[in-house]
Design a protein around this motif. Structure first.
Motif, PDB file in Angstrom:
ATOM      1  N   VAL A 122     -17.185   1.329 -15.054  1.00 36.69           N
ATOM      2  CA  VAL A 122     -16.038   0.438 -15.207  1.00 36.69           C
ATOM      3  C   VAL A 122     -14.778   1.202 -14.839  1.00 36.69           C
ATOM      4  O   VAL A 122     -14.573   2.337 -15.280  1.00 36.69           O
ATOM      5  N   TYR A 123     -13.912   0.578 -14.041  1.00 32.82           N
ATOM      6  CA  TYR A 123     -12.719   1.264 -13.551  1.00 32.82           C
ATOM      7  C   TYR A 123     -11.517   0.313 -13.594  1.00 32.82           C
ATOM      8  O   TYR A 123     -11.642  -0.872 -13.265  1.00 32.82           O
ATOM      9  N   TYR A 124     -10.388   0.852 -13.998  1.00 33.41           N
ATOM     10  CA  TYR A 124      -9.132   0.101 -13.925  1.00 33.41           C
ATOM     11  C   TYR A 124      -8.538   0.295 -12.542  1.00 33.41           C
ATOM     12  O   TYR A 124      -8.387   1.432 -12.080  1.00 33.41           O
ATOM     13  N   LEU A 125      -8.197  -0.811 -11.875  1.00 29.46           N
ATOM     14  CA  LEU A 125      -7.691  -0.702 -10.509  1.00 29.46           C
ATOM     15  C   LEU A 125      -6.789  -1.894 -10.166  1.00 29.46           C
ATOM     16  O   LEU A 125      -7.260  -3.019 -10.015  1.00 29.46           O
ATOM     17  N   PRO A 126      -5.486  -1.655 -10.028  1.00 27.90           N
ATOM     18  CA  PRO A 126      -4.595  -2.733  -9.582  1.00 27.90           C
ATOM     19  C   PRO A 126      -5.006  -3.226  -8.194  1.00 27.90           C
ATOM     20  O   PRO A 126      -5.540  -2.466  -7.389  1.00 27.90           O
ATOM     21  N   LEU A 127      -4.730  -4.483  -7.927  1.00 29.26           N
ATOM     22  CA  LEU A 127      -5.065  -5.042  -6.626  1.00 29.26           C
ATOM     23  C   LEU A 127      -4.239  -4.394  -5.516  1.00 29.26           C
ATOM     24  O   LEU A 127      -4.753  -4.055  -4.457  1.00 29.26           O
ATOM     25  N   GLY A 128      -2.959  -4.200  -5.778  1.00 29.54           N
ATOM     26  CA  GLY A 128      -2.083  -3.614  -4.761  1.00 29.54           C
ATOM     27  C   GLY A 128      -1.560  -4.657  -3.793  1.00 29.54           C
ATOM     28  O   GLY A 128      -2.077  -5.771  -3.699  1.00 29.54           O
ATOM     29  N   THR A 129      -0.535  -4.297  -3.068  1.00 33.25           N
ATOM     30  CA  THR A 129       0.123  -5.237  -2.173  1.00 33.25           C
ATOM     31  C   THR A 129      -0.290  -5.023  -0.720  1.00 33.25           C
ATOM     32  O   THR A 129      -0.847  -3.969  -0.372  1.00 33.25           O
TER      33      THR A 129
END
Length: 324
Positions: A122-129
């Protein structure tokens, strides 16, 4: 790495997310083949067998067909899911996470919940622009405003917009569905412009031409959510990175991990409540140079660390390391 991306096939913002993921993979060193669930299960299976991917990636969560997931497992191909609406539908995602080899989530609170369920990847990862879409645009009076808010009319957003309308006469643009019905008794005001939902490319023009963009986070306890345990989001929404990529100034309601990404009064400005919002808007409208400096700092940070390409690189590097 050969990556097969399965999209939802849904329209609106989902179509945009799918498109920017697919385009970013194509622009990378990795090979990509993609198809939507609307292609049908048999067609998808044929495409996967022909392409022989090393990884299947999808943002389709609880609507992903279980029979397709079981078939992929039989082929021995690892599958990663990127949950881009956490934690608002976490009631629906919790039951399915063990069906995927890798879980990536845009919210730290959801990440913590999944860890407690003993999923090992499991990893936290923003989608990003996407800096090809969200970028500084030329000044154009057709999109200009003192204050701009783009987004759905959630109760906290409605309250703050009405407060600003009742207590100021700043030029305001509000973009999103249903705003015209909600603000019908303000429509006569010359200082207010209401626009239906716009595509991300056009949104970037409104971001770029606003002196101040309001970024008010979605409530966790809306009736339309599927979040019965009341998981409170800890992470920024993706609009945070989109606005910053346009080298645009934003006032943002704080969430727990916001200072990890962007510094208060250096790259964005935090505010809480109606009164502080009005005071902060008034201050920064009088301080053009400071506002522009903060916006430039945010654009630099996001372009260097928070693009969709950065996030996809993280996914592929993580999978490659685990595969050894």
């Amino acid at each position: 790495m050969k990556v097969f991306y399965i999209s939802s096939g849904f329209q609106g913002i989902y179509e945009y997310i799918d498109s920017k993921i697919i385009n970013s993979i194509h622009a990378s060193k990795h090979e990509c083949c993609s198809a939507s669930l609307f292609k049908g299960l048999n067609h998808l299976k044929e495409m996967i067998l022909e392409f022989e991917p090393a990884l299947i990636l999808t943002t389709v969560g609880y609507t992903f067909p279980p029979q397709l997931r079981d078939w992929i497992d039989e082929q021995g191909v690892p599958i990663a899911i990127w949950l881009t609406e956490d934690p608002y539908y976490i009631d629906l995602t919790v039951p399915i996470i063990h069906k995927y080899d890798y879980i990536f989530t845009i919210d730290m609170a959801a990440y913590e919940r999944y860890l407690k369920m003993d999923h090992k990847q499991v990893y936290y990862l923003p989608l990003g622009t996407d800096c090809g879409i969200h970028k500084k645009r030329a000044q154009n009076m057709n999109y200009a405003s003192d204050i701009c808010l783009i987004g759905s009319p959630y109760p906290n957003r409605i309250q703050m917009v009405k407060y600003m309308l009742n207590n100021s006469n700043y030029k305001m643009i509000v973009v999103g569905p249903e705003w015209a019905d909600i603000l019908w008794n303000y429509i006569h005001r010359d200082s207010l412009t209401i626009i239906p939902w716009v595509k991300p490319e056009l949104a970037s023009h409104y971001f770029s031409n606003a002196k101040i963009n309001l970024n008010i986070h979605r409530p966790f306890n809306l009736e339309v959510n599927s979040n019965s345990s009341g998981v409170i989001p800890k992470s920024v929404n993706n609009r945070t990175f989109d606005i910053a990529a346009c080298q645009s100034f934003q006032l943002i309601t704080p969430v727990l991990d916001l200072p990890i990404h962007l510094k208060n009064k250096k790259e964005v400005v935090f505010f809480e409540g109606d009164k502080e919002l009005l005071e902060t808007v008034t201050f920064y409208l009088k301080n053009d140079d400071l506002r522009k400096t903060i916006a430039k700092n945010a654009e630099k940070k996001v372009s260097e660390h928070y693009t969709i390409s950065h996030s996809l690189d993280y996914i592929f590097t993580t999978v490659e390391k685990k595969k050894g």
